[in-house]
Design a protein around this motif. Sequence first.
Motif, short mmCIF file in Angstrom:
data_model
loop_
_atom_site.label_atom_id
_atom_site.label_comp_id
_atom_site.label_asym_id
_atom_site.label_seq_id
_atom_site.Cartn_x
_atom_site.Cartn_y
_atom_site.Cartn_z
N PRO A 208 33.77 29.82 125.98
CA PRO A 208 35.03 30.65 125.64
C PRO A 208 35.79 30.16 124.46
N GLU A 209 35.72 28.89 124.63
CA GLU A 209 36.77 28.31 123.19
C GLU A 209 36.03 28.20 121.98
N ARG A 210 34.89 28.66 121.90
CA ARG A 210 34.17 28.63 120.67
C ARG A 210 34.04 30.07 120.10
N ALA A 211 34.25 30.43 118.87
CA ALA A 211 34.41 31.63 118.17
C ALA A 211 32.88 32.08 118.44
N GLY A 212 33.18 33.62 119.10
CA GLY A 212 32.02 34.61 119.45
C GLY A 212 31.64 34.17 120.72
N ASP A 213 32.24 33.10 121.54
CA ASP A 213 31.83 32.70 122.95
C ASP A 213 30.40 32.30 122.91
#
Length: 574
Positions: free
Chosen positions: A519-524
Motif C-alpha cells: 500500500p505504500e507504493r503507487a497503485g498498491d
Amino acid sequence: MAMKTLWALIVGLSGLLLVGASQPPTSLDPGAVASPEGYPVRNDLLVRSCGACHQMDEEGRMSRISFLRKTPEGWQASLQRMVALQGVRLDPATAANIVRYLSNEQGLAPEELRPVHFEVERRRVGMEYPDDNTLETCGACHSMGMAMTQRRSPEEWELLAATHQGYYPRVDGQRFRRGGARPGEFPVERALEHLKEAYPLATREWAEWSANRGPARIEGDWILEGWEVGRGAVFGRVEITPVAGSADEFTTRIRYHYPEDGETLVREGRVILYTGFQWRGRSTEVGGEGAASRMQAEGTRGELREVMFVERDWGEIHGRWFTGAHDEFGLDVRLRRAGSAPVVAGVFPESLRSGSAPTELRIFGAGLPVDLRPQDVELGQGVEVEAVVASHPDSLRLRVRVSGEAPVGARDLRLRGQVVPRALVVYDRVDYLVLEPFAGLARIGGIVMPKQYQPFEAIAWHSGLDGRRGTDDDVRIGRVAVTWDLVEYPVTFEDDDARFVGTIDARGLFTPGADGLNPERAGDRNNMGDVWVRARHRPEGEGGRVLEARTHLVVSAPLYMHWDNWMLEPEVTP
C-alpha cells in the motif's frame, strides 16, 4: 487419502480429454513407437509397490519404469508424483529402498552426468545448449538440466510429451504446437527428435559403468578446500567412516575454517553413495567458534545438504553443499585424499601487494612439516619469507615481505620440493572490480511463499601487462571489502524500484521485500522490480581513489511452481 485419489482422478480424466481435444500429431501416439530396450526389475519391494499399475512383461520389464534412467533426484520426484497424484502410499523405508535400487540399476554414468551436474547441485549457471528449438520448447518452463539428467527409450520421450499435455494442457498453445520453423511442423516434434538422439536409454557409457561399478572405497581422511560467496575461501578436513553392514553408506565428521573471518565449524553427517559415484548427504553443525555463520543466521539451523561427484580413481570428490530451504546459500567444495605425503590445499590471503608491510601468509593442507624453516619456502622473485610464525600439520603461518619491485602475476609455492602452481598472486595496484555473480535473481516472499535471497561479492582485478581491462593477461586479486547499495535501474518515468524491492547489507547479501501488494507504493503494486547493485572500493595506499562496479539484479515473483513438490506430507517423502 480420498482427496488425493479424487485429485488424481480429476487430473487423469481432464488430461485425457484435453489431449484428445487438442488432436496431437500422430508422432505423440504412445503406441506409435515400439522399443526392444528396457531393464528387468529385480526388486521385490518395487514390484509389490508399483506392479498394480506398471505391468511386468515376460522378460521382467515393468511398463514405463524399465525404460527410464535417472538421477536419485529424478527417481524421487517420480515417487513423489505417484504419491501426490495417484494416491500411492509408501512408508519412508520402502520409498528409500526403491529410490536406491533404481538409482543404482537405472542411473547415469559419470560421463553422462558430469556435463549437467550443476542441475543436481542446484547451482545457477548460464549455459549454452546446442539445439535452440529444444531449449525454447523445454527451457521456457524449467531448466534444460531436467531433460539432460534423464535417459529414455524413444517411446518414453513420446510419453513424456503426452504427460506434459495431460498435466499442463496450455503447453500446446504456449510452446509445443506454436511457432514451428516450417508450416505444419510443431516445435515439440523437433524437440522429441533431438531428445531421442541426444539422450537414448542404451549408451556405451552406461554399459561400461554398469560392468565396472563396485563399492566405492572412500573411507579415510580427506582435505577440504572450498569457497562460499560472501565469505571467501574455506579449508578443513573430512573423516569418512563406513556404516557397518552397508556397502554404500558412510558417516562424516567435518571440521573447516573460514580464514577471512576466523570462524571454525564442526559438522557431523551421513552419506549415501548412489550408482557408485553420486554422493548425497546431510550434515548438521555440532559446534562452532566465533559468530554464527550466514547460512545458520538465515534460519537453516546449521543443516546442509551435500551433492558431490566421486571421481573414478576415488582420489577426489567435488560438488556443492547447500541449505535446502534456501539453496541459493552454499559452498563449492573439493575433497582430496590425505596420504602420507604433505598436501597443500591453498593459501590465505590469495594475493600479496608489492611494497606493503610484512604480511602473515597462511598455508592450509595436511601432513605439513612442523619443523619448517624460512628457507624451505619459495614464492618467487621479490617475495621473502622472513619467519615461520607457527607450524601445525594442517596449517602454517609465515611472515612474508614483498618488495616494491616484485613482478606482478601468479606465483608458484615451493614447499620442500613440493610445487603448488599459481598458489597466489602479486600485484601493485587494483585496476577494476567485478561483481559476482554477473547478474542476480531474487524473489519476493515471506508472507505466502518463501523469499529467495541473492548473495554478492566484489572481486578486485589488475589489468595485467598490457594495461587493458578484460584481456587474457588480467590478474585476479581476490575478494575486497566494499560498501554496497542499490541504484535505480530506470525503465519507466519516475521508476522507484530501488525503494521497495529490498535491501542489501554490508556483507553483500540482498534480502527481497515481502510478497503481495504494497500500500505504500503507487497503485498498491507489489515489490518486484529491477535495480543496479553497486559496490565501491577504496584501494589502500592509492591516494583515496574510489573504484565502482555494478551488476543487474532482477527481483521477481515468488516461485509458485516448485518442481521438488515440497508440499508433500513428510511421512511419505523418501
